[in-house]
Design a protein around this motif. Structure first.
Motif: not given
Length: 305
Positions: A34, A39, A63-64, A67, A75, A77-78, A81-82
């Protein structure tokens, strides 16, 4: 949401899903860590789907933060979250559909050509199917044929309608509709309104007059003002909503033609940037394709494989 309806939602959002899901899958599979490039790629995908700059920045900032807080390095795993962050931008609240269970008047506004009259007809059909007593009022007396179009929907749904001649005073049509609604113990009165008058001042005056009539003749009724927007127009739909918001207290959005656009992210932008909840989305031609909006189902459908 029942499987059948979720399936229709997935199918209806297919063009937007190709933009979002395919784009994100490419990003998640292309990066092993990441960093700023990661991003930026996510940000570009969101903007391409018409979520808008401000909404995109909020999603990326969240998101930031997650993380960093959770020390995430993978990545992939995002992804969840997203999805959660997008859904969070569109929280309807608990009372979004209270009008269905109260004596209500729903004014429906929007420019010509967005599917306003069709949306009213579909909404009336759905309410009738839920055993509600529904009355439609053809208060758009300025557009030739608007009243006839609504009468056709009234026939299809076996719904009562109050109308006047083309060019008649919309206020008098609304007055008659309110008297009829009260005498027949109607649950929901849905009123079509003029799509566009000569200028914003005229539009404000017309809507203000209709509001005064409702307050005077039916003061204790529950009120809703829905704006109908065409999703295929993207950011232009957002601009229309901003303009109408200056003229009326808009309580909800009906977003039509979602099946015809690859930029369905406008549903997120409308709620996040204007604070107006999207209450219904149109994802096809049939009556069932006007669906109640659910942010979690919407996001799941966008990311469905």
């Amino acid at each position: 949401m029942a499987g059948k309806f979720f399936g229709r939602l997935v199918e209806g959002l297919s063009k937007t899903r190709k933009t979002i899901a395919t784009g994100f899958n490419t990003v998640f599979s292309s990066f092993t860590s990441i960093d700023e490039d990661f991003y930026e790629e996510i940000e570009e995908m969101l903007i391409m789907s018409d979520m808008g700059v401000m909404t995109t920045e909020n999603i990326i900032d969240d998101l930031r933060n997650e993380v960093e807080y959770n020390h995430i390095s993978d990545p992939d795993e995002c992804r969840e979250i997203l999805k959660n962050n997008i859904a969070k931008q569109m929280d309807l609240g608990e009372n979004a559909f209270d009008f269905e269970n109260k004596k209500s008047v729903v004014l429906v506004i929007g420019v010509n050509g967005v599917g306003k009259t069709t949306s009213i007809g579909k909404l009336a059909c759905q309410l009738k199917n839920d055993k509600k007593k529904v009355l439609m009022a053809a208060c758009d007396t300025f557009r030739a044929g608007a009243s006839e179009q609504l009468k056709e929907w009234a026939k299809r749904s076996d719904t009562d309608i109050i109308s006047g001649a083309d060019g008649a005073d919309p206020g008098s049509v609304l007055f008659d509709a309110i008297q009829s609604a009260k005498s027949k113990n109607t649950d929901v009165l849905i009123c079509d309104t003029a799509g566009r008058l000569h200028n914003k001042k005229n539009l404000m005056a017309e809507l203000a007059k209709l509001n005064r009539i409702i307050e005077k003749e039916y003061g204790d009724v529950h009120r809703e003002n829905f704006i109908v927007l065409d999703a295929t127009t993207g950011q232009n739909a957002l601009a229309q909503a901003k303009e109408f918001k200056e003229c009326a207290d808009i309580t909800g959005v009906i977003l039509t033609k979602m099946d015809g656009t690859a930029k369905g992210g406008i549903a997120v932008a409308v709620q996040a940037e204007l604070g107006i909840p999207v209450k219904y989305i149109g994802i096809g031609e049939s009556i069932e394709d006007l669906q109640k909006f659910d942010s979690n189902d919407f996001v799941e459908a966008l990311f469905a494989e």
